[in-house]
Design a protein around this motif. Structure first.
Motif, mmCIF file in Angstrom:
data_model
loop_
_atom_site.group_PDB
_atom_site.id
_atom_site.type_symbol
_atom_site.label_atom_id
_atom_site.label_comp_id
_atom_site.label_asym_id
_atom_site.label_seq_id
_atom_site.Cartn_x
_atom_site.Cartn_y
_atom_site.Cartn_z
ATOM 1 N N GLY A 172 0.936 -1.376 -0.051
ATOM 2 C CA GLY A 172 0.038 -0.061 -0.190
ATOM 3 C C GLY A 172 0.835 1.257 0.009
ATOM 4 O O GLY A 172 2.014 1.302 0.339
ATOM 5 N N ARG A 173 0.009 2.386 -0.523
ATOM 6 C CA ARG A 173 0.920 3.569 -0.460
ATOM 7 C C ARG A 173 0.522 4.350 0.871
ATOM 8 O O ARG A 173 -0.645 4.599 1.196
ATOM 9 C CB ARG A 173 0.459 4.367 -1.569
ATOM 10 N N VAL A 174 1.395 5.101 1.500
ATOM 11 C CA VAL A 174 1.198 5.933 2.605
ATOM 12 C C VAL A 174 0.653 7.192 2.181
ATOM 13 O O VAL A 174 1.183 8.036 1.062
ATOM 14 C CB VAL A 174 2.599 6.318 3.444
ATOM 15 N N VAL A 175 -0.562 7.567 2.534
ATOM 16 C CA VAL A 175 -1.432 8.681 2.108
ATOM 17 C C VAL A 175 -1.525 9.904 3.025
ATOM 18 O O VAL A 175 -2.182 10.727 2.674
ATOM 19 C CB VAL A 175 -2.589 8.403 1.503
ATOM 20 N N GLY A 176 -1.070 9.884 4.365
ATOM 21 C CA GLY A 176 -1.022 10.606 5.348
ATOM 22 C C GLY A 176 -0.447 9.931 6.519
ATOM 23 O O GLY A 176 0.132 9.001 6.691
ATOM 24 N N LYS A 177 -0.076 11.126 7.539
ATOM 25 C CA LYS A 177 0.300 10.600 8.895
ATOM 26 C C LYS A 177 0.024 11.662 10.102
ATOM 27 O O LYS A 177 -0.712 12.576 9.465
ATOM 28 C CB LYS A 177 1.760 10.575 8.829
ATOM 29 N N TRP A 178 -0.108 11.124 11.093
ATOM 30 C CA TRP A 178 -0.430 12.091 12.214
ATOM 31 C C TRP A 178 0.767 12.744 12.796
ATOM 32 O O TRP A 178 1.874 11.966 13.008
ATOM 33 C CB TRP A 178 -1.208 11.111 13.534
ATOM 34 N N VAL A 179 0.524 14.077 13.118
ATOM 35 C CA VAL A 179 1.926 14.753 13.671
ATOM 36 C C VAL A 179 1.346 15.432 14.879
ATOM 37 O O VAL A 179 0.225 16.272 14.707
ATOM 38 C CB VAL A 179 2.258 15.898 12.519
ATOM 39 N N TRP A 180 2.014 15.150 15.881
ATOM 40 C CA TRP A 180 1.490 15.865 17.291
ATOM 41 C C TRP A 180 2.379 17.034 17.564
ATOM 42 O O TRP A 180 3.698 16.702 17.390
ATOM 43 C CB TRP A 180 1.636 14.738 18.450
ATOM 44 N N LYS A 181 1.958 18.193 17.793
ATOM 45 C CA LYS A 181 3.067 19.209 18.203
ATOM 46 C C LYS A 181 2.651 19.505 19.556
ATOM 47 O O LYS A 181 1.662 19.369 20.375
ATOM 48 C CB LYS A 181 2.450 20.584 17.596
#
Length: 272
Positions: A263-272
């Motif tokens: 599968g292709r990575v289409v997004g990720k979670w970024v925590w600030k």
């Protein structure tokens, strides 16, 4: 660079093809397991486990496909091999948690709670307009790579959590939201863009490295998170470059038939 026979053999045994993945999702969605479904088919208890994880049989026979279709109220063509021209993807709305009305599902006995214990509770349905995406504890090794041993458990990979996102939002990234899964990054080869412990959203319906991008794949030695790009001009076989973002890791090349893209990575979670 050639792949040893043992590596090729392990790759064939461990890769989740679309039909196998669809079967696992249907079984998990029904609250069942591979053993129970094998026995329901009139087969030995390890029949589906061997099909999923060992590739035996390589393709399900027609009577088994028809029985699974009746049991899960889907087309029997869902369980064909994806190289078969009659193969069909799992239809949107089939699984619990989509916007569509839930389909007729197989009758399964509810799990029994111990005497005196509170009844077993199922996950509540998502709020209207939200789509439920399963997270699997199958961490792509963003490093040299290693096939996680828990892929070989009898009942297959089970969701460890679910993420809820608006279906309209997901439509900007994929035509098949039911094929989305969440995985956890491990290792440092994709730093600084992908840090260990981050969750990535993977479209398992996107299985060709075009356009170039970050994919989850089996490279012949392990499950890895890498940037892929087709080496244009190469044919018979076509070659693909497998690249890390961290300059401390080398780029290497494999023939397309020596890798399996999950599968292709289409997004990720970024925590600030």
């Amino acid at each position: 660079m050639g792949i040893p026979y043992s590596a090729r053999h392990n790759r064939c045994m461990s890769v989740l093809t679309p039909s196998r993945y669809a079967l696992l999702r249907l079984i998990a969605d029904a609250g069942s397991n591979l053993k129970a479904e094998s026995l329901a088919l009139g087969r030995n208890h390890a029949y589906l486990q061997q099909y999923i994880h060992k590739g035996t049989p390589q393709r399900l026979p027609e009577d088994v496909r028809e029985a699974l279709a009746r049991r899960f109220a889907v087309s029997a063509n869902v369980f064909r091999d994806d190289t078969d021209p009659n193969w069909e993807p799992l239809a949107p709305g089939t699984l619990h948690g989509t916007d569509a009305a839930p389909p007729r599902r197989p009758h399964l006995a509810a799990p029994r709670a111990p005497f005196g214990a509170a009844p077993v509770e199922r996950d509540p349905p998502p709020a209207e307009g939200l789509f439920r995406i399963p997270e699997y504890n199958v961490a792509p090794q963003a490093g040299p790579g290693a096939l996680p041993t828990h892929l070989a458990v009898e009942d297959g990979p089970q969701p460890v959590d679910h993420w809820f996102l608006p279906r309209r939002f997901l439509g900007a990234f994929t035509d098949s939201p039911e094929a989305l899964v969440v995985l956890r990054v491990a290792g440092d080869s994709m730093e600084p863009d992908y840090q260990a412990g981050e969750r990535v959203l993977v479209d398992t319906a996107h299985r060709t490295p075009s356009p170039p991008g970050v994919y989850v794949l089996w490279d012949g030695f392990g499950l890895v998170l890498k940037r892929l790009e087709i080496v244009y001009g190469t044919t018979d076989p076509a070659m693909v470059q497998i690249m890390s973002i961290n300059p401390g890791y080398p780029t290497y090349t494999r023939a397309m038939d020596e890798v399996h893209i999950n599968g292709r990575v289409v997004g990720k979670w970024v925590w600030k």
